[in-house]
Design an enzyme around this catalytic site. Structure first.
Site, mmCIF file in Angstrom:
data_model
loop_
_atom_site.group_PDB
_atom_site.id
_atom_site.type_symbol
_atom_site.label_atom_id
_atom_site.label_comp_id
_atom_site.label_asym_id
_atom_site.label_seq_id
_atom_site.Cartn_x
_atom_site.Cartn_y
_atom_site.Cartn_z
ATOM 1 N N LYS A 177 21.773 33.160 22.604
ATOM 2 C CA LYS A 177 21.122 32.504 21.604
ATOM 3 C C LYS A 177 19.768 33.310 20.945
ATOM 4 C CE LYS A 177 22.327 29.243 19.460
ATOM 5 N NZ LYS A 177 23.415 28.732 18.291
ATOM 6 N N THR A 189 18.034 26.995 19.401
ATOM 7 C CA THR A 189 17.918 26.107 20.364
ATOM 8 C C THR A 189 16.657 26.526 21.238
ATOM 9 O OG1 THR A 189 18.544 25.576 22.640
ATOM 10 C CG2 THR A 189 19.313 27.543 21.911
ATOM 11 N N ASP A 190 15.898 25.389 21.466
ATOM 12 C CA ASP A 190 14.700 25.554 22.173
ATOM 13 C C ASP A 190 14.819 26.324 23.514
ATOM 14 O OD1 ASP A 190 15.725 23.658 23.775
ATOM 15 O OD2 ASP A 190 13.957 22.260 23.710
ATOM 16 N N GLU A 191 15.980 26.509 24.187
ATOM 17 C CA GLU A 191 16.233 27.330 25.329
ATOM 18 C C GLU A 191 15.969 28.522 25.230
ATOM 19 O OE1 GLU A 191 19.603 25.995 27.707
ATOM 20 O OE2 GLU A 191 19.824 24.101 26.653
ATOM 21 N N THR A 193 30.851 35.226 20.531
ATOM 22 C CA THR A 193 30.633 34.515 19.506
ATOM 23 C C THR A 193 28.862 34.415 19.083
ATOM 24 O OG1 THR A 193 32.619 33.119 20.121
ATOM 25 C CG2 THR A 193 30.728 31.687 18.921
ATOM 26 N N TYR A 251 23.308 31.875 28.205
ATOM 27 C CA TYR A 251 23.636 31.168 26.838
ATOM 28 C C TYR A 251 22.241 31.542 25.942
ATOM 29 C CZ TYR A 251 22.913 27.073 23.818
ATOM 30 O OH TYR A 251 22.585 26.415 22.849
ATOM 31 N N ARG A 273 21.610 24.136 39.699
ATOM 32 C CA ARG A 273 22.024 25.534 38.824
ATOM 33 C C ARG A 273 21.259 26.596 38.947
ATOM 34 N NH1 ARG A 273 21.664 23.649 32.726
ATOM 35 N NH2 ARG A 273 23.713 23.023 32.832
HETATM 36 P P1 NAD Z 1 29.840 22.432 20.696
HETATM 37 O O1 NAD Z 1 30.287 23.415 21.772
HETATM 38 O O2 NAD Z 1 30.162 20.991 20.743
HETATM 39 O O3 NAD Z 1 30.759 22.988 19.489
HETATM 40 C C1 NAD Z 1 30.568 24.356 19.071
HETATM 41 C C2 NAD Z 1 32.063 24.524 17.965
HETATM 42 O O4 NAD Z 1 31.993 26.065 17.578
HETATM 43 C C3 NAD Z 1 33.351 24.061 18.448
HETATM 44 O O5 NAD Z 1 33.894 23.447 17.456
HETATM 45 C C4 NAD Z 1 34.038 25.325 18.561
HETATM 46 O O6 NAD Z 1 35.349 25.313 18.205
HETATM 47 C C5 NAD Z 1 33.383 26.406 17.408
HETATM 48 N N1 NAD Z 1 33.567 27.841 17.814
HETATM 49 C C6 NAD Z 1 33.185 28.324 19.115
HETATM 50 N N2 NAD Z 1 33.500 29.574 18.793
HETATM 51 C C7 NAD Z 1 33.877 29.788 17.485
HETATM 52 C C8 NAD Z 1 34.273 30.980 16.936
HETATM 53 N N3 NAD Z 1 34.393 32.232 17.423
HETATM 54 N N4 NAD Z 1 34.494 30.897 15.447
HETATM 55 C C9 NAD Z 1 34.467 29.677 14.999
HETATM 56 N N5 NAD Z 1 34.245 28.561 15.623
HETATM 57 C C10 NAD Z 1 33.529 28.730 16.912
HETATM 58 O O7 NAD Z 1 28.297 22.841 20.399
HETATM 59 P P2 NAD Z 1 27.504 21.855 19.735
HETATM 60 O O8 NAD Z 1 26.746 21.151 21.067
HETATM 61 O O9 NAD Z 1 27.598 20.999 18.702
HETATM 62 O O10 NAD Z 1 26.073 22.609 19.532
HETATM 63 C C11 NAD Z 1 26.147 23.258 17.821
HETATM 64 C C12 NAD Z 1 25.154 24.353 17.794
HETATM 65 O O11 NAD Z 1 23.604 23.638 18.110
HETATM 66 C C13 NAD Z 1 25.244 25.526 18.478
HETATM 67 O O12 NAD Z 1 24.717 26.544 18.027
HETATM 68 C C14 NAD Z 1 24.197 25.258 19.603
HETATM 69 O O13 NAD Z 1 23.379 26.497 20.233
HETATM 70 C C15 NAD Z 1 23.009 24.496 19.053
HETATM 71 N N6 NAD Z 1 22.188 23.499 19.785
HETATM 72 C C16 NAD Z 1 22.775 22.521 20.610
HETATM 73 C C17 NAD Z 1 22.201 21.680 21.279
HETATM 74 C C18 NAD Z 1 22.689 20.590 22.069
HETATM 75 O O14 NAD Z 1 22.246 19.989 22.557
HETATM 76 N N7 NAD Z 1 24.162 20.686 22.030
HETATM 77 C C19 NAD Z 1 20.662 21.778 20.852
HETATM 78 C C20 NAD Z 1 20.012 22.732 20.219
HETATM 79 C C21 NAD Z 1 20.998 23.530 19.537
HETATM 80 P P1 TYD Z 2 22.983 20.206 29.806
HETATM 81 O O1 TYD Z 2 23.490 19.059 29.082
HETATM 82 O O2 TYD Z 2 23.927 21.036 30.408
HETATM 83 O O3 TYD Z 2 22.059 20.795 28.822
HETATM 84 P P2 TYD Z 2 20.947 21.996 28.885
HETATM 85 O O4 TYD Z 2 21.369 22.553 30.176
HETATM 86 O O5 TYD Z 2 21.467 22.795 27.935
HETATM 87 O O6 TYD Z 2 19.698 21.407 28.972
HETATM 88 O O7 TYD Z 2 22.102 19.611 30.957
HETATM 89 C C1 TYD Z 2 21.139 19.033 30.710
HETATM 90 C C2 TYD Z 2 20.247 18.570 31.943
HETATM 91 O O8 TYD Z 2 20.943 18.068 32.911
HETATM 92 C C3 TYD Z 2 19.904 20.008 32.754
HETATM 93 O O9 TYD Z 2 18.517 20.103 33.476
HETATM 94 C C4 TYD Z 2 20.841 20.331 33.710
HETATM 95 C C5 TYD Z 2 21.311 18.998 34.095
HETATM 96 N N1 TYD Z 2 22.663 18.373 34.683
HETATM 97 C C6 TYD Z 2 22.839 17.868 35.705
HETATM 98 O O10 TYD Z 2 21.992 17.352 36.713
HETATM 99 N N2 TYD Z 2 24.143 17.635 36.392
HETATM 100 C C7 TYD Z 2 25.251 17.670 35.442
HETATM 101 O O11 TYD Z 2 26.425 17.624 35.664
HETATM 102 C C8 TYD Z 2 25.021 18.515 34.107
HETATM 103 C C9 TYD Z 2 26.032 19.090 33.178
HETATM 104 C C10 TYD Z 2 23.738 18.838 33.621
#
Ligand code: NAD
Ligand code: TYD
Length: 343
Positions: A157, A127-129, A102, A153, A276
Site C-alpha cells: 500500500k 491505510t494508516d498501516e 494488485t 500488505y 503474528r
Molecule cells: P476487501 O478485501 O473487503 O475488498 C477488496 C475488493 O477488491 C474485493 O471486492 C475484491 O474482489 C476486489 N479486488 C481485489 N483484487 C482486484 C483486482 N485485481 N481487480 C479488481 N478488483 C479486485 O477490502 P476492504 O477492507 O473493503 O478495503 C478496501 C480498501 O480500503 C483497500 O484498498 C484497503 O487497503 C483500504 N483500507 C481498508 C481498511 C480496513 O480496515 N478494511 C482500512 C483502511 C484502508
Molecule cells: P486485522 O483485522 O487483521 O486488521 P489489521 O491487522 O490490518 O490491523 O487485525 C486487527 C488486530 O487484531 C491486529 O492487531 C491483529 C489482531 N487479530 C487477532 O488477535 N486475532 C485474529 O484472528 C485476527 C484476524 C486479528
C-alpha cells in the site's frame, strides 16, 4: 441535474460496497460503475438489491488489465474512487505475490487509466498501516509521518501511495490519497478481527487472540469512512494526503471482551495464540487536517457502532455462513448468469 459518473474499483468488497450504497443514497446526481474482479473478498451479495438500480452498473474485471478496460467500461467515468486491493495482513505474510500485483501494479494501471480518460479526480484509498507502528506514548500519525510499513500488505500500500504521488508530481494527475484506520461494520469478510470474533462466538468456537492481546488499533465505522472518502472526493485538494480516523483507540482484548459480553458468551472462549510475525503494536490517527480543512468528525461512537455491528452479524447469519462455506461465489453466476456487465 448535472451527472457525475464515478468508477469505483473494488466495490464488491467490504468498504467499497458500503461506499456505493451510501453514495447512491446520498447523491442523486451520481452514477456508479463498479469494477471488481470478484476475488475471494469480492461478494456481490454485499450489493444485493442494487442489480437493477438505474444509476448502478457492474463490470467484472481486473484492475491490472490496463488498456483492455477502456473499451469494456459501459460509460466514460468523470472520477475514480480506488478501493480494489488485497487487504488482509495475514494473507500477505503467507504469500505477498497477489499484493504486489494488485496493490502496486494494479494501482499504477488505474492511475494510467485515469490519465487516459482524463478524469477530473481520483481518490486513492490507502491505510494508516503505511506509517508503521507506534509505541504506547508516541504521538499519533500525521500526514507527514515517514512511511515505515512493516507487513507485505502495508509495504504494497505504501508503494501504491508513492505511485499516486508520482502521478501527481510528474503528470499533474488530480489524485488525492486517504489513509484510514481499521474499519468495522456490515459486510466485512470474517477473516478480520471483529467479524471473525463475532462469527466464532456465535458458533461457540474459540476466539484466537494474537500475542498478549494488547495491540492497539483505532476503529472507525465504515459509514464514517464512506462519508470521509466522499468529502475528500468532492472537496479535497489534488496531490494531498488526508488521514481518516475514528477517535477510538482500543486494545484488541477489550474489543473481543465487548463482543463476548454483548453476545452473552463466556471469556473462556478466548484463546491466546502465537503472535503474528512483525505485528504492529499500535496505530493512532491525528485527524487535525481533515477536521480543519473538510470539517470531518466521525459520527458513530465505537460502543454504538460495535453494538449495531454485532446485531447485524446476528441478523445476517446466512450472509457470513455462505461466505465461510464459499457458497457466496455462486451468487454471481445466479444473479448475472456470467454476463460481463449489468449496466
Ligand atoms: P476487501 O478485501 O473487503 O475488498 C477488496 C475488493 O477488491 C474485493 O471486492 C475484491 O474482489 C476486489 N479486488 C481485489 N483484487 C482486484 C483486482 N485485481 N481487480 C479488481 N478488483 C479486485 O477490502 P476492504 O477492507 O473493503 O478495503 C478496501 C480498501 O480500503 C483497500 O484498498 C484497503 O487497503 C483500504 N483500507 C481498508 C481498511 C480496513 O480496515 N478494511 C482500512 C483502511 C484502508
Ligand atoms: P486485522 O483485522 O487483521 O486488521 P489489521 O491487522 O490490518 O490491523 O487485525 C486487527 C488486530 O487484531 C491486529 O492487531 C491483529 C489482531 N487479530 C487477532 O488477535 N486475532 C485474529 O484472528 C485476527 C484476524 C486479528
Amino acid at each position: 441535474m448535472s451527472k457525475t459518473t464515478i468508477l469505483v474499483t473494488g466495490g464488491a468488497g467490504f468498504i467499497g460496497s458500503n461506499y456505493i450504497r451510501w453514495l447512491l443514497e446520498a447523491d442523486p446526481a451520481v452514477s456508479v460503475i463498479n469494477l471488481d474482479a470478484l476475488t475471494y473478498a469480492g461478494n456481490l451479495e454485499n450489493l444485493a438489491g442494487l442489480e437493477n438500480h438505474p444509476r448502478y452498473g457492474f463490470l467484472r474485471g481486473d484492475i491490472c488489465d490496463g488498456s483492455k478496460l477502456d473499451a469494456q467500461l459501459p460509460a466514460r467515468p468523470d472520477e475514480i474512487v480506488h478501493f480494489a486491493a488485497e487487504s488482509h495482513v495475514d494473507r500477505s505474510i503467507e504469500d505477498p505475490s497477489a499484493f504486489l500485483r494488485t496493490n502496486v501494479l494494479g494501482t499504477q494501471a488505474i492511475l494510467d487509466l485515469g490519465r487516459r480518460l482524463k478524469v477530473r479526480r481520483m481518490v486513492h484509498v490507502s491505510t494508516d498501516e503505511v506509517y508503521g507502528s507506534l509505541g504506547p506514548k508516541d504521538a499519533a500519525f500525521t500526514e507527514s509521518h515517514s512511511l515505515r510499513p512493516n507487513s507485505p500488505y502495508a509495504a504494497s500500500k505504501a508503494s501504491s501511495d508513492l505511485l499516486a504521488r508520482a502521478a501527481f508530481k510528474t503528470h499533474h494527475f488530480p489524485v488525492v490519497i486517504t489513509r484510514c484506520s481499521n474499519n468495522y461494520g456490515p459486510y466485512q469478510f470474517p477473516e478480520k478481527l471483529i467479524p471473525l470474533m463475532i462469527a466464532n462466538a456465535l458458533e461457540g468456537k474459540s476466539l484466537p487472540v494474537y500475542g498478549d492481546g494488547k495491540n492497539v488499533r483505532d476503529w472507525i465505522h465504515v459509514q464514517d469512512h464512506a462519508r470521509a472518502v466522499d468529502l475528500v472526493r468532492t472537496r479535497g485538494q489534488d496531490g494531498e494526503v488526508y488521514n481518516i480516523g475514528g477517535r477510538s483507540e482500543r486494545e484488541n482484548i477489550e474489543v473481543v471482551s465487548i463482543i463476548l459480553r454483548s453476545l452473552g458468551k463466556p471469556d473462556s472462549l478466548i484463546r491466546y495464540v502465537q503472535d503474528r510475525p512483525g505485528h504492529d503494536r499500535r496505530y493512532a490517527i491525528d485527524d487535525t487536517k481533515i477536521h480543519a480543512q473538510l470539517g470531518f468528525v466521525p459520527a458513530v461512537s465505537f460502543e454504538e457502532g460495535l453494538k449495531a455491528t454485532v446485531r447485524w452479524y446476528q441478523d445476517h447469519r446466512t450472509w457470513w455462513e455462505r461466505v465461510r462455506s464459499g457458497d457466496y461465489q455462486a451468487y454471481y453466476a445466479r444473479m448475472y448468469g456470467g454476463r460481463l456487465s449489468s449496466s
